[in-house]
Design an enzyme around this catalytic site. Structure first.
Site, PDB file in Angstrom:
ATOM      1  N   ASP A  22      82.884  89.100  57.855  1.00  0.00           N
ATOM      2  CA  ASP A  22      83.759  87.997  58.258  1.00  0.00           C
ATOM      3  C   ASP A  22      83.911  88.024  59.773  1.00  0.00           C
ATOM      4  O   ASP A  22      83.581  89.017  60.431  1.00  0.00           O
ATOM      5  CB  ASP A  22      85.128  88.153  57.595  1.00  0.00           C
ATOM      6  CG  ASP A  22      85.904  86.851  57.540  1.00  0.00           C
ATOM      7  OD1 ASP A  22      85.893  86.198  56.473  1.00  0.00           O
ATOM      8  OD2 ASP A  22      86.515  86.477  58.562  1.00  0.00           O
ATOM      9  N   ASP A  78      79.119  86.873  62.339  1.00  0.00           N
ATOM     10  CA  ASP A  78      78.983  85.422  62.393  1.00  0.00           C
ATOM     11  C   ASP A  78      77.762  85.082  61.544  1.00  0.00           C
ATOM     12  O   ASP A  78      76.625  85.361  61.936  1.00  0.00           O
ATOM     13  CB  ASP A  78      78.795  84.958  63.838  1.00  0.00           C
ATOM     14  CG  ASP A  78      78.572  83.455  63.955  1.00  0.00           C
ATOM     15  OD1 ASP A  78      78.375  82.777  62.915  1.00  0.00           O
ATOM     16  OD2 ASP A  78      78.568  82.940  65.096  1.00  0.00           O
ATOM     17  N   ASN A  91      79.486  83.166  50.785  1.00  0.00           N
ATOM     18  CA  ASN A  91      80.674  82.347  50.618  1.00  0.00           C
ATOM     19  C   ASN A  91      81.065  81.574  51.878  1.00  0.00           C
ATOM     20  O   ASN A  91      81.923  80.698  51.817  1.00  0.00           O
ATOM     21  CB  ASN A  91      81.824  83.289  50.188  1.00  0.00           C
ATOM     22  CG  ASN A  91      83.179  82.668  50.305  1.00  0.00           C
ATOM     23  OD1 ASN A  91      83.488  81.722  49.607  1.00  0.00           O
ATOM     24  ND2 ASN A  91      84.016  83.205  51.185  1.00  0.00           N
ATOM     25  N   TYR A 148      79.953  67.863  55.185  1.00  0.00           N
ATOM     26  CA  TYR A 148      80.263  68.891  54.191  1.00  0.00           C
ATOM     27  C   TYR A 148      79.603  68.579  52.859  1.00  0.00           C
ATOM     28  O   TYR A 148      79.043  69.466  52.207  1.00  0.00           O
ATOM     29  CB  TYR A 148      81.779  68.992  54.033  1.00  0.00           C
ATOM     30  CG  TYR A 148      82.232  70.134  53.154  1.00  0.00           C
ATOM     31  CD1 TYR A 148      82.145  71.445  53.600  1.00  0.00           C
ATOM     32  CD2 TYR A 148      82.774  69.900  51.891  1.00  0.00           C
ATOM     33  CE1 TYR A 148      82.566  72.502  52.811  1.00  0.00           C
ATOM     34  CE2 TYR A 148      83.202  70.948  51.095  1.00  0.00           C
ATOM     35  CZ  TYR A 148      83.096  72.240  51.550  1.00  0.00           C
ATOM     36  OH  TYR A 148      83.514  73.278  50.760  1.00  0.00           O
ATOM     37  N   LYS A 185      76.810  71.031  51.163  1.00  0.00           N
ATOM     38  CA  LYS A 185      77.007  71.658  49.859  1.00  0.00           C
ATOM     39  C   LYS A 185      75.990  71.164  48.831  1.00  0.00           C
ATOM     40  O   LYS A 185      75.585  71.928  47.939  1.00  0.00           O
ATOM     41  CB  LYS A 185      78.441  71.417  49.378  1.00  0.00           C
ATOM     42  CG  LYS A 185      79.473  72.170  50.206  1.00  0.00           C
ATOM     43  CD  LYS A 185      79.176  73.671  50.262  1.00  0.00           C
ATOM     44  CE  LYS A 185      80.268  74.452  50.955  1.00  0.00           C
ATOM     45  NZ  LYS A 185      79.990  75.913  50.982  1.00  0.00           N
ATOM     46  N   THR A 224      93.563  77.773  49.005  1.00  0.00           N
ATOM     47  CA  THR A 224      93.228  78.770  50.020  1.00  0.00           C
ATOM     48  C   THR A 224      94.046  78.495  51.287  1.00  0.00           C
ATOM     49  O   THR A 224      94.585  77.397  51.461  1.00  0.00           O
ATOM     50  CB  THR A 224      91.734  78.700  50.373  1.00  0.00           C
ATOM     51  OG1 THR A 224      91.470  77.415  50.978  1.00  0.00           O
ATOM     52  CG2 THR A 224      90.863  78.869  49.135  1.00  0.00           C
TER      53      THR A 224
END
Length: 250
Positions: free
Chosen positions: A37, A63, A90, A157, A161, A192
């Site tokens: 992360d 990264d 993820n 996005y 995806k 989240t």
């Protein structure tokens, strides 16, 4: 059938949200976990949670859009944990409320890099290690935005995806002979920290109230459960599929 004792898992974007929930769930199932992360503070906190519960984990500042850092991430996972059997790719970022017309070139490139390029780069370095080990399992983070138009999504996005879904199928077919299974999960709107920061209550209600059967946000732990299942022996004949975890959202 979900016992992962002796396995090593790598979770990108593992310091918060669905990544954190999945890292904890994989550890609870018995896997040693590498958490990659950008946030050392949050990543180390997840490591401490896993260790406090008797598990084994490491944090790797990464990264996932940078090829050299991704290569280092995989190398360090193997060097410190001894193997790489499971990967949950993820990492991903989006934009709320953008349109075809209002999306900038800079934002398009950034979202495609974080949500699609990162997935390809991760698999580029994970797959050779799994080939050498005789197999493995990869789970990629897709989204319902990649399979159905979303009112609160964005064109970049959605395109990214959708690309993850097809990239997953491509990798699954290409590496089935290597005993590497590749699947993706497609959450709906999930509670989240990022969603809580970006979406008003009215926006969240608009997304899940009309078409979603369950009429509530998905919990990160519910997505994590799907990740653990796909990584487990119980899913040994499942590859090349995208599993929606969205409460029936079409």
């Amino acid at each position: 059938m979900t016992d992962l004792t002796g396995k090593v898992a790598l979770v990108t974007g593992g310091a918060s949200g669905i990544g954190r929930a999945s890292a904890l769930a994989l550890a609870q199932a018995g896997a040693a976990v590498a958490i990659a992360d950008l946030s050392p503070e949050n990543g180390e906190a997840v490591v401490k949670e896993i260790e406090a519960a008797g598990g084994r984990a490491i944090f790797i500042a990464t990264d996932a859009t940078d090829e050299a850092q991704v290569a280092h991430m995989v190398e360090r996972t193997v060097a410190e944990l001894g193997d790489l059997n499971i990967a949950f790719n993820n990492v991903g970022r989006g934009e709320v409320g953008a349109t075809i017309v209002t999306t900038t070139s800079e934002k398009w490139d950034w979202i495609l890099a974080t949500s699609l390029k990162s997935t390809w780069l991760s698999m580029k370095y994970e797959i050779p290690v799994m080939q050498q080990a005789g197999g493995g399992c990869i789970v990629n983070m897709a989204s319902t935005a990649g399979i159905s138009p979303q009112i609160a999504g964005s064109p970049a996005y959605s395109a990214a995806k959708a690309g993850v879904v097809q990239l997953t199928r491509f990798a699954a077919k290409a590496h089935a002979a290597d005993n590497i299974r590749v699947n993706s999960v497609a959450p709906g709107l999930t509670s989240t920290p990022m969603v809580e920061a970006w979406f008003t209550e009215e926006m969240k209600y608009e997304v899940y109230s009309k078409d979603q059967f369950t009429h509530r946000l998905t919990r990160p732990e519910e997505v994590a459960a799907a990740v653990v299942f796909l990584a487990s022996p119980g899913a040994s004949m499942i590859t090349g599929v995208n599993i929606p975890v969205c409460g029936g959202l079409p």
